[in-house]
Scaffold this motif. Sequence first.
Motif, PDB file in Angstrom:
ATOM      1  N   THR A 195      -1.964  -4.747 -11.237  1.00 23.70           N
ATOM      2  CA  THR A 195      -2.676  -3.895 -12.186  1.00 23.70           C
ATOM      3  C   THR A 195      -3.304  -2.737 -11.420  1.00 23.70           C
ATOM      4  N   LEU A 196      -3.685  -1.720 -12.156  1.00 23.00           N
ATOM      5  CA  LEU A 196      -4.330  -0.568 -11.529  1.00 23.00           C
ATOM      6  C   LEU A 196      -5.620  -0.995 -10.842  1.00 23.00           C
ATOM      7  N   ALA A 197      -6.408  -1.844 -11.525  1.00 26.95           N
ATOM      8  CA  ALA A 197      -7.693  -2.274 -10.958  1.00 26.95           C
ATOM      9  C   ALA A 197      -7.492  -3.049  -9.662  1.00 26.95           C
ATOM     10  N   THR A 198      -6.512  -3.957  -9.656  1.00 29.20           N
ATOM     11  CA  THR A 198      -6.239  -4.745  -8.450  1.00 29.20           C
ATOM     12  C   THR A 198      -5.778  -3.854  -7.312  1.00 29.20           C
ATOM     13  N   THR A 199      -4.924  -2.884  -7.642  1.00 30.22           N
ATOM     14  CA  THR A 199      -4.413  -1.971  -6.612  1.00 30.22           C
ATOM     15  C   THR A 199      -5.542  -1.164  -5.982  1.00 30.22           C
ATOM     16  N   ILE A 200      -6.474  -0.700  -6.796  1.00 30.57           N
ATOM     17  CA  ILE A 200      -7.610   0.071  -6.273  1.00 30.57           C
ATOM     18  C   ILE A 200      -8.455  -0.798  -5.335  1.00 30.57           C
ATOM     19  N   ARG A 201      -8.691  -2.041  -5.713  1.00 27.16           N
ATOM     20  CA  ARG A 201      -9.463  -2.946  -4.858  1.00 27.16           C
ATOM     21  C   ARG A 201      -8.744  -3.195  -3.523  1.00 27.16           C
ATOM     22  N   LEU A 202      -7.433  -3.331  -3.580  1.00 21.63           N
ATOM     23  CA  LEU A 202      -6.660  -3.552  -2.356  1.00 21.63           C
ATOM     24  C   LEU A 202      -6.662  -2.299  -1.476  1.00 21.63           C
ATOM     25  N   GLU A 203      -6.607  -1.145  -2.082  1.00 19.90           N
ATOM     26  CA  GLU A 203      -6.698   0.106  -1.316  1.00 19.90           C
ATOM     27  C   GLU A 203      -8.021   0.168  -0.565  1.00 19.90           C
ATOM     28  N   GLN A 204      -9.091  -0.201  -1.227  1.00 25.18           N
ATOM     29  CA  GLN A 204     -10.403  -0.167  -0.588  1.00 25.18           C
ATOM     30  C   GLN A 204     -10.491  -1.180   0.545  1.00 25.18           C
ATOM     31  N   ALA A 205      -9.898  -2.360   0.349  1.00 27.79           N
ATOM     32  CA  ALA A 205      -9.950  -3.406   1.378  1.00 27.79           C
ATOM     33  C   ALA A 205      -9.121  -3.036   2.597  1.00 27.79           C
ATOM     34  N   LEU A 206      -7.964  -2.395   2.379  1.00 31.25           N
ATOM     35  CA  LEU A 206      -7.069  -2.040   3.478  1.00 31.25           C
ATOM     36  C   LEU A 206      -7.323  -0.640   4.029  1.00 31.25           C
ATOM     37  N   ASP A 207      -8.090   0.159   3.264  1.00 32.62           N
ATOM     38  CA  ASP A 207      -8.378   1.549   3.648  1.00 32.62           C
ATOM     39  C   ASP A 207      -7.086   2.355   3.797  1.00 32.62           C
ATOM     40  N   ILE A 208      -6.160   2.148   2.850  1.00 32.01           N
ATOM     41  CA  ILE A 208      -4.931   2.930   2.797  1.00 32.01           C
ATOM     42  C   ILE A 208      -4.645   3.278   1.346  1.00 32.01           C
ATOM     43  N   SER A 209      -3.748   4.226   1.119  1.00 28.49           N
ATOM     44  CA  SER A 209      -3.337   4.590  -0.226  1.00 28.49           C
ATOM     45  C   SER A 209      -2.104   3.779  -0.608  1.00 28.49           C
ATOM     46  N   LEU A 210      -2.186   3.100  -1.742  1.00 28.20           N
ATOM     47  CA  LEU A 210      -1.055   2.316  -2.233  1.00 28.20           C
ATOM     48  C   LEU A 210      -0.411   2.944  -3.464  1.00 28.20           C
ATOM     49  N   ARG A 211      -1.208   3.688  -4.240  1.00 31.14           N
ATOM     50  CA  ARG A 211      -0.671   4.214  -5.491  1.00 31.14           C
ATOM     51  C   ARG A 211       0.368   5.307  -5.282  1.00 31.14           C
ATOM     52  N   GLY A 212       0.463   5.838  -4.070  1.00 34.03           N
ATOM     53  CA  GLY A 212       1.503   6.817  -3.780  1.00 34.03           C
ATOM     54  C   GLY A 212       2.780   6.172  -3.315  1.00 34.03           C
ATOM     55  N   ALA A 213       2.822   4.832  -3.318  1.00 37.26           N
ATOM     56  CA  ALA A 213       4.014   4.128  -2.844  1.00 37.26           C
ATOM     57  C   ALA A 213       5.205   4.465  -3.712  1.00 37.26           C
ATOM     58  N   LYS A 214       6.324   4.711  -3.084  1.00 44.12           N
ATOM     59  CA  LYS A 214       7.558   5.027  -3.792  1.00 44.12           C
ATOM     60  C   LYS A 214       8.461   3.804  -3.780  1.00 44.12           C
ATOM     61  N   ALA A 215       9.364   3.787  -4.740  1.00 43.97           N
ATOM     62  CA  ALA A 215      10.310   2.674  -4.791  1.00 43.97           C
ATOM     63  C   ALA A 215      11.127   2.591  -3.521  1.00 43.97           C
ATOM     64  N   ALA A 216      11.246   3.719  -2.824  1.00 46.17           N
ATOM     65  CA  ALA A 216      12.028   3.721  -1.581  1.00 46.17           C
ATOM     66  C   ALA A 216      11.439   2.794  -0.542  1.00 46.17           C
ATOM     67  N   VAL A 217      10.132   2.503  -0.670  1.00 46.28           N
ATOM     68  CA  VAL A 217       9.509   1.587   0.280  1.00 46.28           C
ATOM     69  C   VAL A 217      10.194   0.234   0.243  1.00 46.28           C
ATOM     70  N   VAL A 218      10.614  -0.162  -0.972  1.00 48.18           N
ATOM     71  CA  VAL A 218      11.317  -1.429  -1.092  1.00 48.18           C
ATOM     72  C   VAL A 218      12.614  -1.371  -0.314  1.00 48.18           C
ATOM     73  N   GLY A 219      13.243  -0.213  -0.291  1.00 52.36           N
ATOM     74  CA  GLY A 219      14.471  -0.042   0.461  1.00 52.36           C
ATOM     75  C   GLY A 219      14.265  -0.129   1.945  1.00 52.36           C
ATOM     76  N   ALA A 220      13.000  -0.066   2.392  1.00 47.94           N
ATOM     77  CA  ALA A 220      12.706  -0.185   3.819  1.00 47.94           C
ATOM     78  C   ALA A 220      12.667  -1.631   4.255  1.00 47.94           C
ATOM     79  N   SER A 221      12.940  -2.564   3.307  1.00 43.32           N
ATOM     80  CA  SER A 221      12.873  -3.983   3.614  1.00 43.32           C
ATOM     81  C   SER A 221      13.794  -4.445   4.731  1.00 43.32           C
ATOM     82  N   PRO A 222      14.880  -3.713   5.080  1.00 42.33           N
ATOM     83  CA  PRO A 222      15.632  -4.140   6.262  1.00 42.33           C
ATOM     84  C   PRO A 222      14.773  -4.236   7.525  1.00 42.33           C
ATOM     85  N   GLY A 223      13.629  -3.569   7.559  1.00 41.31           N
ATOM     86  CA  GLY A 223      12.715  -3.678   8.690  1.00 41.31           C
ATOM     87  C   GLY A 223      11.582  -4.640   8.430  1.00 41.31           C
TER      88      GLY A 223
END
Length: 250
Positions: free
Chosen positions: A55-83
């Motif tokens: 959810t949006l609320a959960t994502t915001i809380r996780l961003e604050q905990a990790l101190d990174i931006s998650l909402r800008g994640a692109k679907a291409a990140v999933v394609g990075a799973s080979p690494g």
Amino acid sequence: MSGEVDLPSDQSQAVAGMIREELARRRMSRQKLADDAKISISTLEKALSGKRSFTLATTIRLEQALDISLRGAKAAVVGASPGLAPDHLGAYSRAATQWLEGEYLTLRPSFEGGEAVYAYCTAIGWDEGASHLVFRESSRMDGAFTQSGAVSLPNQSGHIYLVTNDHGQHRMAVLGRPTITGELYGMLCTLQVGQGAHLTPAATAIALINLGRVTAPAFGRIGPDHPQYGEYNGHLRKIMSQGFVRFFPS
């Protein structure tokens, strides 16, 4: 916008991929992240496994905990799973585990009795097709029993698991964190070959030492009269005497 709004499926998957990579890179447990983000571990586990969307609320809380931006994640990140290793192996990233790749002198007591040490080589490297670390043994006297398999690195324990699964028959080495000088000490759980086709479950100490740190490594059955016996046996004695593993009853 309501805090209960679900992220689109592709974006939720991308967020999950970013979080798994961050957990692996930081060697952070999912429980700690859930605590830091003030969400339930059940909510985090379900979202990371794809059973529900973030959810949006959960994502915001996780961003604050990790101190990174998650909402800008692109679907291409999933394609990075080979690494990125699959979740059942610990969801570690290659970048976070490159220190483990290499060839290791592997030592364990000889199953043939006496005081001999059995020495062989174990290579650990990244398998691009499988997208996780794999290991393969070599230089074994009993070449028919050479093992290979997957490497598991769960964040929760910080231990390293070398797992062979041959049509459901498992053999596993559990290794602790590297010592200050880089050795990996732990326990091997395997089957000892007896008379005929008889197999007996067996557990013993095992040590992996980076070959780059070993001068003129010797493989095979190393007896007390061998020049390197004292050094090799010293590693196994250290495992037992300094509590790297524990057998019960002690």
